[in-house]
Scaffold this motif. Structure first.
Motif, mmCIF file in Angstrom:
data_model
loop_
_atom_site.group_PDB
_atom_site.id
_atom_site.type_symbol
_atom_site.label_atom_id
_atom_site.label_comp_id
_atom_site.label_asym_id
_atom_site.label_seq_id
_atom_site.Cartn_x
_atom_site.Cartn_y
_atom_site.Cartn_z
ATOM 1 N N TYR A 1 58.401 49.516 -58.547
ATOM 2 C CA TYR A 1 56.958 49.436 -58.800
ATOM 3 C C TYR A 1 56.506 50.816 -59.248
ATOM 4 O O TYR A 1 56.431 51.728 -58.425
ATOM 5 N N GLY A 2 56.240 50.972 -60.524
ATOM 6 C CA GLY A 2 55.883 52.299 -61.026
ATOM 7 C C GLY A 2 57.064 53.228 -60.816
ATOM 8 O O GLY A 2 58.166 52.976 -61.304
ATOM 9 N N THR A 3 56.834 54.279 -60.012
ATOM 10 C CA THR A 3 57.938 55.202 -59.726
ATOM 11 C C THR A 3 58.611 54.874 -58.399
ATOM 12 O O THR A 3 59.585 55.526 -58.025
ATOM 13 N N ALA B 1 61.706 50.009 -54.750
ATOM 14 C CA ALA B 1 61.661 49.215 -53.516
ATOM 15 C C ALA B 1 63.037 48.686 -53.137
ATOM 16 O O ALA B 1 63.368 48.585 -51.950
ATOM 17 N N VAL B 2 63.824 48.320 -54.142
ATOM 18 C CA VAL B 2 65.160 47.755 -53.896
ATOM 19 C C VAL B 2 66.119 48.371 -54.891
ATOM 20 O O VAL B 2 65.765 48.562 -56.058
ATOM 21 N N GLN B 3 67.326 48.719 -54.423
ATOM 22 C CA GLN B 3 68.299 49.252 -55.368
ATOM 23 C C GLN B 3 69.702 48.753 -55.047
ATOM 24 O O GLN B 3 70.102 48.687 -53.899
ATOM 25 N N ARG C 1 58.609 37.399 -58.962
ATOM 26 C CA ARG C 1 58.674 38.710 -59.591
ATOM 27 C C ARG C 1 60.009 38.805 -60.334
ATOM 28 O O ARG C 1 60.982 38.174 -59.908
ATOM 29 N N THR C 2 60.035 39.558 -61.404
ATOM 30 C CA THR C 2 61.297 39.691 -62.128
ATOM 31 C C THR C 2 62.026 40.952 -61.666
ATOM 32 O O THR C 2 61.399 41.936 -61.285
ATOM 33 N N ALA C 3 63.341 40.884 -61.733
ATOM 34 C CA ALA C 3 64.158 42.030 -61.323
ATOM 35 C C ALA C 3 64.041 43.138 -62.355
ATOM 36 O O ALA C 3 63.972 42.875 -63.554
ATOM 37 N N ALA D 1 66.022 57.025 -46.612
ATOM 38 C CA ALA D 1 64.680 56.458 -46.474
ATOM 39 C C ALA D 1 64.237 55.913 -47.821
ATOM 40 O O ALA D 1 64.755 56.324 -48.867
ATOM 41 N N PRO D 2 63.261 54.987 -47.810
ATOM 42 C CA PRO D 2 62.773 54.462 -49.085
ATOM 43 C C PRO D 2 62.162 55.569 -49.939
ATOM 44 O O PRO D 2 61.517 56.468 -49.407
ATOM 45 N N ARG D 3 62.411 55.489 -51.251
ATOM 46 C CA ARG D 3 61.823 56.482 -52.151
ATOM 47 C C ARG D 3 60.454 56.059 -52.622
ATOM 48 O O ARG D 3 60.203 54.927 -52.790
#
Lengths: 239, 301
Positions: free
Chosen positions: B16-18, B21-23, B56-58, B299-301
């Motif tokens: 989402y933007g920068t 959320a998931v990698q 939502r699209t990947a 941690a989440p970025r």
């Protein structure tokens, strides 16, 4: 699409706030214009009164109600719920706006017919209908676009003001002052060319070539409004 | 690796933007399986679920649901039921009207009466949704999800706001669906529900999958614990016991039965009364806490 439209109609009929906004307010405004038609005809013409009637219904019954409805359905996540089914986006959107559109079309048909009965019939009925339908298409698409920047039904009271009042103001400006001066400016404004078409169709004297020329900016505004709607509409609240 | 998974997530990324959320997330769910996707707050499980559900699209990677792209609604939705995290109903419609509308749009055949009976809302059929309690709305949500007995069911926090009887009734229905072969993807903050019902669990943290396996496989990686207190002047307990505060002791062990027996034998031989004795196997909560506090996990970025 039809099950969504049916459920939406049920909701509109059960929601007093929407009923007042989409039915009573435009009817009251229209009754005012028809009751004082001689005064308004003196300022402009009978064609001007007819155009203002169409824009009043299009602005309040259709545009404001479309924005309020879509913003409310998105805020309550009903749009997301519908998108979790097999229904496509176009079917969902069409189903949601169909009842509001039909109600507004019935309203405008009844009101303009009433006005024709008491004030005289238009010179070119077909041209008037074409201009009115184009106006409705433009306002509907603008409503879908405005819903994209409207977070809630309450917020719609603010976000709909510029276009609802603006288009009625343009219709009044064009209807009262005509297009002898600033013709290009008036015709490229939203609803400007459509108003000139409606006034000409009602009063008569509009050449076919002029009518076709006025249809160009009218149709262009429909395309612009649909493009705005496609770019701005959102299905879920912003995170 | 599953040969014909119902859900196949391969190196999924969602941005989402920068904010990433998931990698690089990969997992599969097999037919008939109940897969629990768990995670700490902000772990990325909602983003993952939204992509898998087709909302939502990947950003990167690929997701296949029932062999199709999850955004292909005509192909996927008639075969999937979705219980969203938040209800999203029209307040002016009645309960029955809502079920009929969503059911009809799902593309499956069923009766509103049957699913309302399943969730105990038959008497509320003609009540407007606006007048329902939070728990009743969750039950209505569940009713729309199981309408037409879907092949694949998404349950996003299904029991939040439900009382214990409603919760039991919901799980009873879920177990019936499982017995009929329904594949279920569950997210929940109630870890005991995942522990009790899930065939496999995926634990997310920091936007990636940190652990995956059956509950037994996950809990096997952490020791069970024995706790007890000793009276003043008691002999020193077996060497694996670690002193805590106020005469309390703990034994962390991967051999719970053996070490518990050893402790009890020592207590009997020493004529010592073990106060507050407890022996607890490793639970999913412990694995969850270990993942959430592991300094090696980003941690989440």
């Amino acid at each position: 699409m039809l099950p969504i439209a049916k459920s939406e109609l049920v909701q509109v009929l059960r929601d007093r706030a929407v009923l007042i906004t989409s039915l009573l307010m435009p009817l009251a405004a229209s009754a005012f214009f028809i009751g004082f038609r001689d005064v308004f005809a003196g300022i402009g013409s009978l064609g001007y009164v007819a155009a203002v009637l169409v824009f009043t219904i299009a602005a309040f019954s259709l545009y404001v109600t479309t924005v309020t409805t879509l913003a409310g359905r998105r805020q309550s996540l009903f749009l997301k719920r519908l998108r979790s089914t097999a229904a496509g986006d176009a079917a969902i959107l069409t189903g949601l706006v169909l009842p509001v559109t039909v109600i507004a079309l019935v309203q405008v048909a009844v009101i303009v017919t009433t006005f024709a009965v008491v004030g005289g019939t238009p010179a070119d009925v077909l041209l008037f209908v074409v201009a009115a339908v184009a106006t409705f298409a433009m306002m509907l698409a603008l409503g879908i676009g405005t819903a994209g920047v409207t977070t809630s039904p309450e917020h719609a009271q603010v976000t709909t003001l510029p276009l609802s009042l603006g288009t009625i103001a343009v219709a009044s400006w064009v209807g009262i002052t005509g297009t002898q001066d600033l013709a290009e400016l008036k015709r490229i404004m939203p609803g400007g060319a459509a108003t000139e078409l409606m006034v000409g169709a009602w009063n008569g004297g509009l050449a076919l070539g002029d009518a076709l020329l006025l249809l160009v900016p009218t149709a262009a505004w429909v395309v612009v409004a649909i493009t705005i709607a496609a770019k701005m509409f959102r299905w879920e609240p912003r995170r | 690796m599953a040969t014909n998974p119902v859900i196949d997530v391969d190196r999924l990324g969602a941005t989402y933007g920068t904010f990433q959320a998931v990698q690089d997330l990969s997992f599969q769910v097999e037919r008939g399986e109940l897969y629990a996707l768990l995670g700490t707050n902000g772990a990325g499980k909602t983003s993952t679920l939204e992509v898998v559900e087709g909302h939502r699209t990947a950003t990167t990677g690929s997701v296949r649901v029932l062999g199709a792209a999850p955004t292909d609604r005509r192909a996927v939705r008639p075969r999937t039921g979705t219980m969203l995290q938040e209800s999203g109903f029209a307040p002016e419609l009645t309960v029955a009207e809502t079920v009929r509308l969503i059911g009809r749009l799902s593309g499956r055949e069923d009766s509103a009466e049957r699913v309302l009976g399943l969730v105990g809302l038959t008497r509320k059929a003609e009540t407007r949704v606006a007048q329902l309690s939070g728990g009743e709305k969750r039950r209505l949500d569940f009713a729309t999800a199981v309408y037409g007995r879907p092949e694949l069911l998404f349950l996003d926090e299904p029991t939040t706001g439900l009382d214990i009887r409603s919760r039991d009734a919901l799980w009873e229905t879920v177990e019936q669906l499982r017995a009929d072969g329904t594949t279920i993807v569950l997210t929940t903050h109630y870890l005991e529900e995942a522990q009790q019902h899930a065939d496999r669990v995926g634990l997310m943290h920091g936007g990636t999958l940190q652990r995956e396996g059956t509950v037994a496989e996950l809990t096997r990686s952490l020791p069970a614990s024995i706790r007890f207190s000793l009276p003043p002047g008691a002999a020193t307990p077996p060497r694996q016991a670690v002193p805590l505060e106020d005469r309390s002791w703990a034994i962390e062990t991967f051999e719970l039965q053996r070490d518990l027996k050893q402790l009890l034998d020592w207590a009997a031989a020493s004529k010592v009364e073990l106060d507050g004795l407890s022996a607890a196997p490793t639970r999913l909560d412990d694995v969850f806490r270990a993942v959430g506090t592991d300094p090696a996990v980003p941690a989440p970025r």
